[in-house]
Design a protein around this motif. Structure first.
Motif, mmCIF file in Angstrom:
data_model
loop_
_atom_site.group_PDB
_atom_site.id
_atom_site.type_symbol
_atom_site.label_atom_id
_atom_site.label_comp_id
_atom_site.label_asym_id
_atom_site.label_seq_id
_atom_site.Cartn_x
_atom_site.Cartn_y
_atom_site.Cartn_z
ATOM 1 N N THR A 55 0.821 -1.223 -0.031
ATOM 2 C CA THR A 55 -0.018 0.019 0.048
ATOM 3 C C THR A 55 0.751 1.139 0.069
ATOM 4 N N GLY A 56 2.008 1.185 0.759
ATOM 5 C CA GLY A 56 2.828 2.525 0.783
ATOM 6 C C GLY A 56 2.399 3.601 1.745
ATOM 7 N N SER A 57 0.977 3.180 2.283
ATOM 8 C CA SER A 57 0.561 4.265 3.059
ATOM 9 C C SER A 57 -0.712 3.868 4.115
ATOM 10 N N LYS A 58 -1.053 4.347 4.933
ATOM 11 C CA LYS A 58 -2.084 3.874 5.668
ATOM 12 C C LYS A 58 -3.386 4.253 4.905
ATOM 13 N N LYS A 59 -4.239 3.411 5.156
ATOM 14 C CA LYS A 59 -5.591 3.659 4.676
ATOM 15 C C LYS A 59 -6.745 3.301 5.645
ATOM 16 N N LYS A 60 -8.011 3.642 5.378
ATOM 17 C CA LYS A 60 -9.118 3.392 6.497
ATOM 18 C C LYS A 60 -9.927 2.583 5.618
ATOM 19 N N TYR A 61 -10.749 1.703 6.742
ATOM 20 C CA TYR A 61 -11.651 0.639 6.154
ATOM 21 C C TYR A 61 -12.855 0.722 6.990
ATOM 22 N N HIS A 62 -14.114 0.345 6.645
ATOM 23 C CA HIS A 62 -15.147 0.413 7.331
ATOM 24 C C HIS A 62 -15.424 -1.092 7.902
ATOM 25 N N HIS A 63 -16.229 -0.821 8.942
ATOM 26 C CA HIS A 63 -17.029 -2.172 9.496
ATOM 27 C C HIS A 63 -17.954 -2.522 8.690
ATOM 28 N N VAL A 64 -18.061 -3.910 8.223
ATOM 29 C CA VAL A 64 -19.114 -4.453 7.364
ATOM 30 C C VAL A 64 -19.850 -5.393 8.068
ATOM 31 N N ARG A 65 -21.331 -5.338 7.608
ATOM 32 C CA ARG A 65 -22.171 -6.356 8.307
ATOM 33 C C ARG A 65 -22.959 -6.902 7.218
#
Length: 215
Positions: A106-116
């Motif tokens: 990735t080379g960088s930090k990324k955001k992710y969401h909770h999934v349901r």
């Protein structure tokens, strides 16, 4: 005989379909779990209602266990079940988002969401659709199951007798669909009709096996 109503596409669809009409199934009754069990037993008397209930309950447990593991479930002549997903948090709610650690990829930090799970998808087996079309015809109705039938009592009786002459009997649901009546209204009406010997109709059988035939 099944019934349908004509509906109009609402405005704001954005696909040029506004104002176009389409057929929609007229639904008179929602069968609850007990009624479904009873109907399955009626169509396959070799299986007791307890057995049918056990199979359906177990099917629900199996789906709950295996669909989240990435499996789909196909039941021949019925269809395929699979899960659909959604984000559990608002995309703009950064407080509920977590960071994926930086990696070489990735080379960088990324955001992710909770999934349901959003729901269970169902894709019908084409053979079921073909069988329904082969065994049924559809007639336009007024579209309000709580309103009076468009037919008079004499016409409803004659339509029922014509159905009996063609098929040998008529069920409560068939009488309701044929005359655009609710399930409960059709039941009360048939109870009154059989009390009059001049109607030419009488009940046969009992409980889930009850039908109406010519006197």
């Amino acid at each position: 005989m099944a019934n349908y109503v004509l509906k109009e596409m609402p405005a704001g669809m954005g696909n040029g379909s506004e104002g176009k009409t389409f057929p929609k199934m007229q639904v008179y009754t929602e069968f609850d779990y007990d009624k479904v069990v009873e109907l399955v037993h009626t169509n396959s008397p070799a299986f007791s209602e307890a057995t049918v209930r056990g199979v359906l309950d177990t099917l629900a447990v199996v789906m709950k266990s295996y669909l989240p593991m990435g499996h789909t479930m196909k039941i021949d002549n019925l269809g395929v079940f699979s899960l659909s997903l959604e984000f559990a948090d608002n995309e703009t709610d950064t407080a509920n988002q977590q960071e994926i650690p930086e990696t070489q990829e990735t080379g960088s930090k990324k955001k992710y969401h909770h999934v349901r799970v959003k729901g269970v998808n169902f894709k019908v087996d084409k053979r079921l659709v073909e069988a329904i079309n082969k065994e049924n015809t559809f007639e336009r109705t007024s579209g309000n199951p709580s309103s009076p039938s468009p037919y008079s009592l004499e016409e409803r009786l004659q339509r029922a007798l014509n159905h009996i002459d063609k098929h040998g009997f008529i069920t409560l649901q068939e009488y309701a669909n044929l005359n655009s009546l609710s399930y409960s209204t059709a039941s009360r009406e048939l109870s009154k009709l059989v009390l009059d010997p001049h109607t030419g109709i009488k009940p046969k059988g009992a409980a889930s096996h009850k039908v109406w035939v010519r006197r």
